[in-house]
Design an enzyme around this catalytic site. Structure first.
Site, PDB file in Angstrom:
ATOM      1  N   GLU A  24      46.379  40.820  19.998  1.00  0.00           N
ATOM      2  CA  GLU A  24      46.048  41.037  18.558  1.00  0.00           C
ATOM      3  C   GLU A  24      47.492  40.948  17.528  1.00  0.00           C
ATOM      4  O   GLU A  24      48.508  40.793  17.976  1.00  0.00           O
ATOM      5  CB  GLU A  24      45.370  42.367  18.280  1.00  0.00           C
ATOM      6  CG  GLU A  24      46.511  43.454  18.858  1.00  0.00           C
ATOM      7  CD  GLU A  24      46.596  44.838  17.983  1.00  0.00           C
ATOM      8  OE1 GLU A  24      46.727  44.672  16.837  1.00  0.00           O
ATOM      9  OE2 GLU A  24      46.852  45.986  18.574  1.00  0.00           O
ATOM     10  N   LYS A  85      45.353  43.831   6.642  1.00  0.00           N
ATOM     11  CA  LYS A  85      44.761  44.348   7.962  1.00  0.00           C
ATOM     12  C   LYS A  85      43.442  43.855   8.178  1.00  0.00           C
ATOM     13  O   LYS A  85      42.657  44.210   7.525  1.00  0.00           O
ATOM     14  CB  LYS A  85      44.973  45.917   8.020  1.00  0.00           C
ATOM     15  CG  LYS A  85      44.459  46.449   9.345  1.00  0.00           C
ATOM     16  CD  LYS A  85      44.842  47.846   9.182  1.00  0.00           C
ATOM     17  CE  LYS A  85      43.986  48.930  10.180  1.00  0.00           C
ATOM     18  NZ  LYS A  85      44.452  50.189  10.397  1.00  0.00           N
ATOM     19  N   ASP A 135      36.046  59.370  10.015  1.00  0.00           N
ATOM     20  CA  ASP A 135      36.929  58.175  10.283  1.00  0.00           C
ATOM     21  C   ASP A 135      36.803  57.648  11.788  1.00  0.00           C
ATOM     22  O   ASP A 135      37.631  58.032  12.419  1.00  0.00           O
ATOM     23  CB  ASP A 135      38.336  58.485   9.879  1.00  0.00           C
ATOM     24  CG  ASP A 135      39.334  57.202   9.714  1.00  0.00           C
ATOM     25  OD1 ASP A 135      38.839  56.150  10.220  1.00  0.00           O
ATOM     26  OD2 ASP A 135      40.343  56.998   8.990  1.00  0.00           O
ATOM     27  N   SER A 137      36.978  54.428  14.121  1.00  0.00           N
ATOM     28  CA  SER A 137      37.539  53.043  14.019  1.00  0.00           C
ATOM     29  C   SER A 137      36.487  51.986  14.504  1.00  0.00           C
ATOM     30  O   SER A 137      35.882  52.274  15.287  1.00  0.00           O
ATOM     31  CB  SER A 137      38.707  52.656  14.973  1.00  0.00           C
ATOM     32  OG  SER A 137      39.237  51.450  15.079  1.00  0.00           O
ATOM     33  N   ALA A 138      36.551  51.070  13.822  1.00  0.00           N
ATOM     34  CA  ALA A 138      35.552  49.918  14.058  1.00  0.00           C
ATOM     35  C   ALA A 138      35.970  49.328  15.556  1.00  0.00           C
ATOM     36  O   ALA A 138      34.981  48.678  16.116  1.00  0.00           O
ATOM     37  CB  ALA A 138      35.475  48.632  12.911  1.00  0.00           C
ATOM     38  N   ASP A 139      37.002  49.748  16.058  1.00  0.00           N
ATOM     39  CA  ASP A 139      37.356  49.251  17.426  1.00  0.00           C
ATOM     40  C   ASP A 139      36.345  49.699  18.358  1.00  0.00           C
ATOM     41  O   ASP A 139      35.909  49.148  19.450  1.00  0.00           O
ATOM     42  CB  ASP A 139      38.653  49.843  17.857  1.00  0.00           C
ATOM     43  CG  ASP A 139      39.982  49.249  17.169  1.00  0.00           C
ATOM     44  OD1 ASP A 139      39.648  48.264  16.238  1.00  0.00           O
ATOM     45  OD2 ASP A 139      41.092  49.678  17.260  1.00  0.00           O
ATOM     46  N   LYS A 156      45.582  55.788  20.682  1.00  0.00           N
ATOM     47  CA  LYS A 156      46.639  56.372  20.085  1.00  0.00           C
ATOM     48  C   LYS A 156      46.686  57.727  20.043  1.00  0.00           C
ATOM     49  O   LYS A 156      45.704  58.305  19.470  1.00  0.00           O
ATOM     50  CB  LYS A 156      46.981  55.811  18.694  1.00  0.00           C
ATOM     51  CG  LYS A 156      47.816  54.383  18.798  1.00  0.00           C
ATOM     52  CD  LYS A 156      47.665  53.528  17.699  1.00  0.00           C
ATOM     53  CE  LYS A 156      46.367  52.820  17.558  1.00  0.00           C
ATOM     54  NZ  LYS A 156      46.192  51.728  16.709  1.00  0.00           N
TER      55      LYS A 156
HETATM   56  N1  PSU Z   1      47.788  49.503  19.137  1.00  0.00           N
HETATM   57  C1  PSU Z   1      49.381  49.575  18.447  1.00  0.00           C
HETATM   58  N2  PSU Z   1      49.786  49.603  17.235  1.00  0.00           N
HETATM   59  C2  PSU Z   1      48.955  49.233  16.158  1.00  0.00           C
HETATM   60  C3  PSU Z   1      47.395  49.069  16.472  1.00  0.00           C
HETATM   61  C4  PSU Z   1      47.326  49.176  17.819  1.00  0.00           C
HETATM   62  O1  PSU Z   1      50.181  49.775  19.449  1.00  0.00           O
HETATM   63  O2  PSU Z   1      49.289  49.193  15.154  1.00  0.00           O
HETATM   64  C5  PSU Z   1      46.372  48.914  15.614  1.00  0.00           C
HETATM   65  C6  PSU Z   1      45.306  48.004  16.457  1.00  0.00           C
HETATM   66  O3  PSU Z   1      45.169  46.607  15.613  1.00  0.00           O
HETATM   67  C7  PSU Z   1      44.016  49.062  16.111  1.00  0.00           C
HETATM   68  C8  PSU Z   1      44.090  49.415  14.615  1.00  0.00           C
HETATM   69  O4  PSU Z   1      42.776  48.116  16.414  1.00  0.00           O
HETATM   70  O5  PSU Z   1      45.593  49.864  14.973  1.00  0.00           O
HETATM   71  C9  PSU Z   1      43.281  50.714  14.469  1.00  0.00           C
HETATM   72  O6  PSU Z   1      43.222  50.740  13.073  1.00  0.00           O
HETATM   73  P1  PSU Z   1      42.079  51.735  12.546  1.00  0.00           P
HETATM   74  O7  PSU Z   1      42.245  53.191  13.246  1.00  0.00           O
HETATM   75  O8  PSU Z   1      42.381  51.758  10.998  1.00  0.00           O
HETATM   76  O9  PSU Z   1      40.716  51.143  12.925  1.00  0.00           O
HETATM   77 MN    MN Z   2      39.811  54.130  10.304  1.00  0.00          MN
END
Ligand code: PSU
Ligand code: MN
Length: 304
Positions: A24, A85, A135, A137-139, A156
């Site tokens: 990514e 992003k 909130d 994540s779309a992940d 995380k």
């Molecule tokens: N892993 C890391 N650092 C990051 C991310 C993942 O070590 O910055 C990123 C990834 O791209 C993940 C995103 O999909 O953060 C998640 O963001 P959000 O919580 O807004 O979906």
């Molecule tokens: Mn989010």
């Protein structure tokens, strides 16, 4: 029409059925500062090449999806402070509006799958935020819909890990611990939360993935790898930095897609960049293990 540019090295690897690992790029554009972002991205690619697989870093440049970058493109995206992003919802608009951007786990999974890449390495997936259970994540929904292997160090630690774990379970996403029985907490080896299955070899992971998909199940397989021991931070130590960061985000009213990059940055600063060193080490390690899994998977797929 969305234009996709597949780098010739990635194209020939895919055509010849050789192992490819997707990477990514939000970690490059929003996760780490320059120049550590570029060094880490190159370090991940090198780790994959040293394990005899082909890296395919994915991003959007000038509205064109790129799968596999040359040195100039990597340099450009790493320095670009205006890069956006790109989660899966953003792919089409970013292409139409000719944006530059880093793809998140969800954005990268969608693109990698369409290109026929079956293994993807990242640091930590997104999940459900603490104090903001709306909130999500779309992940997470993307993991429930796209059948590829995602190698990470858990979600995380800034997130609500028990809630994130429950989502994975509800969605039927197998959580496989590589040489661990516990879900890693990104910076830390332990979280107190069990994985579904512990496996010891890349071959076993490839076999589980192939059986899962052969049976008609179409979720991702989430492989969780603990951060390398010499860089791991005990949960109690990193939690102090996380609480400071969460408090600050709350006071400043930071929400939405800005929240994860903000928290990662504040945790890094509060821990005197120790957390960033852990992040870099686990990214390279996950890339290496993803390459080993990709090698086993292409061998298994030959016998279909
Ligand atoms: N892993 C890391 N650092 C990051 C991310 C993942 O070590 O910055 C990123 C990834 O791209 C993940 C995103 O999909 O953060 C998640 O963001 P959000 O919580 O807004 O979906
Ligand atoms: Mn989010």
């Amino acid at each position: 029409m969305i234009e996709i540019n597949i780098n010739p090295t990635v194209q020939s690897a895919l055509r010849e059925n050789r192992p490819v690992v997707a990477l990514e790029s939000t970690v490059i554009t929003h996760g780490l500062p320059y120049p550590q972002n570029k060094e880490t991205a190159i370090g991940m690619e090198t780790a994959i090449q040293e394990s005899a697989a082909t890296p395919a870093t994915i991003c959007i440049l000038g509205g064109v999806i790129h799968i596999g970058l040359v040195a100039d493109q990597m340099d450009f995206i790493a320095r670009s402070s205006k890069a956006i992003k790109i989660s899966r919802k953003d792919i089409a608009a970013a292409c139409v509006q000719k944006k530059n951007g880093g793809t998140t786990v969800s954005g990268t999974m969608e693109i990698a799958y369409k290109a026929g890449i079956q293994v993807f390495a990242t640091g930590g997936i997104g999940g459900i935020h603490r104090n903001h259970s709306q909130d999500v994540s779309a992940d997470l929904p993307t993991l429930s819909q796209i059948p590829i292997i995602v190698v990470c160090s858990g979600a995380k630690a800034i997130l609500d890990l028990p809630a994130t774990r429950e989502y994975l379970e509800t969605s039927g996403i197998p959580v496989i611990g590589f040489k661990t029985s516990e879900l890693p907490a990104f910076y830390s080896i332990n979280s107190g939360i069990p994985v579904d299955y512990r496996v010891e070899t890349p071959l076993e992971i490839a076999e589980i993935a192939r059986s899962h998909w052969d049976f008609g199940l179409s979720t991702a397989i989430l492989v969780t790898v603990p951060p390398p021991a010499e860089f791991a931070i005990p949960t109690e130590e990193i939690e102090a930095s996380i609480l400071v960061a969460l408090n600050e985000a709350n006071k400043k009213g930071i929400k939405g897609s800005a929240l994860t990059p903000f928290l990662l940055d504040r945790v890094s600063e509060h821990s005197q960049t120790r957390s960033m060193q852990t992040n870099i080490a686990l990214l390279k390690n996950n890339a290496r293990i993803a390459a080993l899994i990709a090698k086993e998977l292409v061998k298994l797929m030959q016998f279909i």
